[in-house]
Design an enzyme around this catalytic site. Structure first.
Site, short mmCIF file in Angstrom:
data_model
loop_
_atom_site.label_atom_id
_atom_site.label_comp_id
_atom_site.label_asym_id
_atom_site.label_seq_id
_atom_site.Cartn_x
_atom_site.Cartn_y
_atom_site.Cartn_z
N GLU A 1 99.74 13.40 -81.40
CA GLU A 1 99.35 12.60 -82.55
C GLU A 1 99.91 13.20 -83.85
O GLU A 1 100.41 12.46 -84.71
CB GLU A 1 97.82 12.50 -82.65
CG GLU A 1 97.38 11.58 -83.78
CD GLU A 1 95.91 11.73 -84.12
OE1 GLU A 1 95.26 10.71 -84.41
OE2 GLU A 1 95.41 12.89 -84.14
N TRP B 1 94.79 5.81 -80.06
CA TRP B 1 94.93 4.71 -81.01
C TRP B 1 95.04 3.35 -80.33
O TRP B 1 95.25 2.33 -81.00
CB TRP B 1 96.15 4.95 -81.90
CG TRP B 1 95.91 5.96 -82.98
CD1 TRP B 1 96.09 7.32 -82.91
CD2 TRP B 1 95.44 5.70 -84.31
NE1 TRP B 1 95.77 7.92 -84.10
CE2 TRP B 1 95.37 6.95 -84.98
CE3 TRP B 1 95.10 4.55 -84.99
CZ2 TRP B 1 94.95 7.06 -86.30
CZ3 TRP B 1 94.67 4.65 -86.32
CH2 TRP B 1 94.60 5.90 -86.96
N TYR C 1 98.78 6.71 -91.76
CA TYR C 1 99.14 8.08 -92.12
C TYR C 1 100.65 8.35 -92.19
O TYR C 1 101.15 8.81 -93.22
CB TYR C 1 98.52 9.07 -91.11
CG TYR C 1 97.04 9.02 -91.03
CD1 TYR C 1 96.23 9.69 -91.95
CD2 TYR C 1 96.40 8.29 -90.01
CE1 TYR C 1 94.85 9.65 -91.86
CE2 TYR C 1 95.01 8.24 -89.93
CZ TYR C 1 94.24 8.91 -90.85
OH TYR C 1 92.88 8.86 -90.78
N CYS D 1 90.87 8.11 -92.48
CA CYS D 1 89.62 8.86 -92.51
C CYS D 1 89.85 10.21 -93.20
O CYS D 1 89.13 10.57 -94.12
CB CYS D 1 89.09 9.07 -91.10
SG CYS D 1 88.57 7.55 -90.29
N ARG E 1 86.91 11.37 -95.68
CA ARG E 1 85.85 10.50 -96.19
C ARG E 1 84.83 10.15 -95.10
O ARG E 1 83.64 9.97 -95.36
CB ARG E 1 86.43 9.20 -96.76
CG ARG E 1 87.12 8.35 -95.70
CD ARG E 1 87.55 6.97 -96.18
NE ARG E 1 88.18 6.26 -95.08
CZ ARG E 1 87.54 5.52 -94.19
NH1 ARG E 1 86.22 5.39 -94.27
NH2 ARG E 1 88.19 4.90 -93.23
N VAL F 1 83.68 10.96 -90.97
CA VAL F 1 83.85 11.97 -89.92
C VAL F 1 83.07 11.58 -88.66
O VAL F 1 81.84 11.66 -88.64
CB VAL F 1 83.36 13.36 -90.40
CG1 VAL F 1 83.70 14.44 -89.38
CG2 VAL F 1 83.95 13.70 -91.77
N ASP F 2 83.80 11.13 -87.64
CA ASP F 2 83.22 10.94 -86.31
C ASP F 2 83.07 12.35 -85.73
O ASP F 2 84.00 12.91 -85.17
CB ASP F 2 84.15 10.07 -85.46
CG ASP F 2 83.69 9.91 -84.02
OD1 ASP F 2 82.71 10.59 -83.62
OD2 ASP F 2 84.31 9.14 -83.27
N ASN G 1 90.55 16.69 -85.57
CA ASN G 1 91.02 16.94 -86.93
C ASN G 1 91.18 18.43 -87.21
O ASN G 1 92.17 18.85 -87.82
CB ASN G 1 90.03 16.35 -87.95
CG ASN G 1 89.80 14.86 -87.78
OD1 ASN G 1 88.66 14.40 -87.85
ND2 ASN G 1 90.85 14.10 -87.53
#
Length: 415
Positions: A62, A84, A139, A203, A264, A266-267, A275
């Site tokens: 990714e 994705w 992104y 995110c 902003r 956050v899972d 991340n």
């Protein structure tokens, strides 16, 4: 000690203890807290969580996809990365509604992307603006091709050209090499003018890097570790330092580099572990390119949430205290002499038997494989711009060594 996993487990517990119920775009529902931070010293190991097994290759794939400036999932699918797929399929379904076309199944959709099949029997008429698997200007587009529009009154490069793009990654690398004390070493993905064109707004919407000069002691320790010879003793003498820049040895970095990203949304169970590792890898790659030492990784987290269908999984990853019997079993059912509980506990502790079900292991080490070093060897291949290197990088150029983890904990992804 692995402080990263402990921070993460504490964050999960924080959400369970203090989170408020909130509705969300997926309809799943969350419990949420606001404004938290993760901090990790890269010298303590690569930030890949050990309290559940993490798919390192997927994380690498990714990140390389972002760095390539790609926004279509074909590269991901070709490398067996499917995180994705759901968002891409949702975007496809919207296109089908827009053009009054019956959608294929998600399985057919992924298969068509893998085969490069954008034609019949699932043809979407407006091919100038959509291709199967597109996610919009997310992104990679913003990192590598942020659009800059000019007015007719501005001086332009060519007659009739009113739009150019900005490669933020190239600019960042150039600034690090020429102006490392700049306070503008930033990359931004939150392009307000293009949010409505994205399948999912970013995110983690931006990151900043910071560098500082290394002390003579830190440079000496690095130099010593790189040039150690049998019989040589470590002895730091500030009045008699080695020539750190002697080309006979590996040049010793002069600076450390840290990275801070801002997020902003956050899972926390599924997304945040990705991340953390992804930005850790990005920091390592940038540090290699500019010959600096990775220092600190920092995550500033906004709406930090657990989806309602992740709560049990989060509790499992936090873990619980093991019973004495369970600890004995881990020790191979070896009972200590005597039968008093305090003697048994002392026996277990002396042998390092875990006290909890998800006790963190030591963090692994990141290794750049020979193929990576070959691309960066100027004597063999010459000077290659960083952006060209990125296009040559493959996920298997990077690996983690000594990675020990607890088993995977499965949880559904909310799209």
């Amino acid at each position: 000690m692995n402080n990263l996993d402990k921070q993460y487990q504490s964050l999960l517990q924080d959400i369970l203890d203090n989170g408020v119920e909130k509705k969300d775009r997926t309809g799943t529902g969350t419990i949420s807290v606001f404004g938290r931070q993760i901090r990790h010293k890269m010298s303590e190991g690569f930030p890949l969580l050990t309290t559940k097994k993490m798919p390192f290759k997927t994380i690498v794939t990714e990140l390389l996809w972002f760095l390539r400036g790609d926004t279509n999932i074909k590269y991901l699918v070709d490398n067996n990365c499917h995180i994705w797929d759901g968002d891409a399929y949702k975007g496809y379904e919207l296109q089908c509604v827009k053009h009054n076309v019956d959608p294929m199944s998600k399985e057919q959709f992924i298969s068509a992307i893998k085969l490069g099949n954008n034609k019949e029997p699932h043809f979407i008429p407006d091919f100038t603006t959509y291709k199967l698997g597109d996610l919009g200007p997310i992104y990679g587009k913003q990192w590598r091709s942020w659009v800059r529009k000019t007015t007719r009154d501005e001086k332009i490069i060519e007659p009739g050209v009113y739009e150019t793009s900005i490669d933020q990654i190239t600019n960042l690398i150039n600034e690090l090499k020429t102006n490392p004390d700049s306070r503008r070493l930033m990359v931004n993905a939150w392009n307000v003018s293009e949010l409505d064109k994205m399948v999912l707004p970013p995110c983690h919407y931006g990151f900043q890097v910071y560098t500082s000069e290394l002390s003579d002691l830190r440079r000496y320790n690095i130099w010593f570790n790189n040039n150690y010879e049998t019989g040589m003793e470590r002895f730091f003498d500030p009045n008699n330092l080695p020539d750190f820049d002697n080309p006979y040895y590996i040049p010793t970095p002069k600076r450390s580099i840290s990275l801070m990203w801002n997020q902003r949304s956050v899972d926390t169970f599924l997304g945040l572990p990705f991340n953390i590792a992804s930005y850790g890898l990005l920091l390592e790659i940038i540090a290699k390119e500019v010959n600096m030492i990775p220092d600190e990784l920092i995550g500033n987290l906004g709406d930090v949430h657990l989806y309602s269908n992740h709560i049990d999984a989060a509790k499992e990853q936090i873990g619980r205290d093991l019973t004495l019997e369970e600890r004995f079993k881990l020790a191979g059912n070896q009972y200590p002499p005597g039968g008093l509980p305090n003697q048994a506990i002392h026996f277990m502790n002396e042998r390092g038997i875990p006290k909890r079900t998800r006790e963190p292991y030591e963090l692994p080490n990141l290794v750049f494989l020979d193929e990576y070093h070959y691309i960066n060897d100027t004597e063999l291949v010459g000077e290659i711009p960083f952006i060209e290197k990125i296009n040559r990088f493959r996920p298997d150029f990077f690996k983690v060594e000594n990675y020990q983890s607890h088993p995977t904990i499965k949880a559904p992804l909310s799209n």
